[in-house]
Design a protein around this motif. Sequence first.
Motif, short mmCIF file in Angstrom:
data_model
loop_
_atom_site.label_atom_id
_atom_site.label_comp_id
_atom_site.label_asym_id
_atom_site.label_seq_id
_atom_site.Cartn_x
_atom_site.Cartn_y
_atom_site.Cartn_z
N ILE A 101 29.21 12.13 -55.23
CA ILE A 101 28.20 11.64 -54.28
C ILE A 101 28.09 12.59 -53.09
CG2 ILE A 101 27.60 9.77 -52.70
CD1 ILE A 101 28.95 7.85 -54.74
N ALA A 102 29.25 13.07 -52.60
CA ALA A 102 29.24 14.02 -51.48
C ALA A 102 28.45 15.26 -51.83
CB ALA A 102 30.68 14.40 -51.10
N ASP A 107 27.26 15.30 -48.02
CA ASP A 107 27.91 14.40 -47.07
C ASP A 107 29.38 14.80 -46.87
OD1 ASP A 107 29.02 12.29 -45.64
OD2 ASP A 107 27.94 10.75 -46.77
N GLY A 108 29.62 15.45 -45.75
CA GLY A 108 30.98 15.90 -45.43
C GLY A 108 31.95 14.76 -45.15
N THR A 109 31.43 13.60 -44.73
CA THR A 109 32.34 12.48 -44.45
C THR A 109 33.01 11.99 -45.73
OG1 THR A 109 30.57 10.82 -44.60
CG2 THR A 109 31.05 11.73 -42.41
N LEU A 110 32.32 12.10 -46.85
CA LEU A 110 32.92 11.68 -48.12
C LEU A 110 34.00 12.66 -48.57
CD1 LEU A 110 29.76 10.45 -50.06
CD2 LEU A 110 31.46 9.09 -48.81
N ILE A 111 33.80 13.94 -48.28
CA ILE A 111 34.83 14.94 -48.60
C ILE A 111 36.07 14.65 -47.75
CG2 ILE A 111 35.41 17.39 -48.64
CD1 ILE A 111 32.35 17.94 -48.88
N GLU A 113 36.91 11.76 -46.52
CA GLU A 113 37.50 10.53 -47.05
C GLU A 113 38.45 10.82 -48.20
OE1 GLU A 113 36.17 6.64 -49.66
OE2 GLU A 113 34.62 7.70 -48.54
N VAL A 114 38.01 11.66 -49.13
CA VAL A 114 38.85 11.98 -50.28
C VAL A 114 40.06 12.81 -49.85
CG1 VAL A 114 38.95 13.16 -52.52
CG2 VAL A 114 36.95 11.77 -51.91
N THR A 115 39.85 13.74 -48.94
CA THR A 115 40.97 14.53 -48.42
C THR A 115 42.02 13.62 -47.80
OG1 THR A 115 39.52 16.42 -48.02
CG2 THR A 115 41.62 16.40 -46.84
N ASP A 116 41.57 12.66 -46.99
CA ASP A 116 42.49 11.72 -46.35
C ASP A 116 43.21 10.84 -47.37
OD1 ASP A 116 41.75 12.77 -43.90
OD2 ASP A 116 40.41 11.09 -43.39
N LEU A 117 42.58 10.61 -48.50
CA LEU A 117 43.18 9.81 -49.56
C LEU A 117 44.21 10.62 -50.36
CD1 LEU A 117 42.96 7.04 -51.02
CD2 LEU A 117 41.18 8.05 -52.44
N ILE A 118 43.90 11.89 -50.62
CA ILE A 118 44.74 12.72 -51.47
C ILE A 118 45.93 13.33 -50.72
CG2 ILE A 118 44.76 14.88 -52.81
CD1 ILE A 118 43.49 12.53 -54.30
N GLU A 119 45.75 13.67 -49.44
CA GLU A 119 46.83 14.33 -48.70
C GLU A 119 48.16 13.56 -48.74
OE1 GLU A 119 45.04 15.18 -44.88
OE2 GLU A 119 44.80 17.29 -45.44
N PRO A 120 48.18 12.23 -48.52
CA PRO A 120 49.47 11.53 -48.59
C PRO A 120 50.07 11.53 -49.99
CG PRO A 120 47.77 10.11 -47.62
CD PRO A 120 47.10 11.37 -48.06
N VAL A 121 49.22 11.50 -51.01
CA VAL A 121 49.72 11.55 -52.38
C VAL A 121 50.36 12.92 -52.64
CG1 VAL A 121 49.09 11.41 -54.84
CG2 VAL A 121 47.97 9.90 -53.16
#
Length: 141
Positions: A101-102, A107-111, A113-121
């Motif tokens: 979708i990004a 849409d940079g906010t979606l990128i 969002e995913v970065t913030d989701l993946i970084e802790p993993v």
Amino acid sequence: MFTPVSTRAASAYKTVAAETGVQGADPHQLVNLLFDALLQAMNQARGALERGDLETKAKALSKAVRILEEGLRVGLNLQEGGELAHRLQAVYAYSVQRLTIANMRNDGTLITEVTDLIEPVAQSWKDIRATALQPATGPGA
């Protein structure tokens, strides 16, 4: 018309270094490399989007989606990995959807969002290795 020798040499060195890193890596290190490449691709996409370079953004997001689909998701063992593997599969599928979708909407906010989701993993995966390499201490050690 021609690429300077120093640029070609640097590119060749980078390629050899990457291939050597992959060839000499154990499965844990390979996943680390995938996470690093995924985060790098998303950062590259976000930067390209900010510069208005939509071609580079699209290529970087395509790379990120391929890493998620063909690297991280495919590597999950759903039979032996239990609930954690199933949750990671859901995170990866969601991430692919959001990055797609990004890409369509620029849409940079979606990128982010995913970065913030993946970084802790990714950090948790790195921490597993660090914990495993620590010497045992305490009673019975």
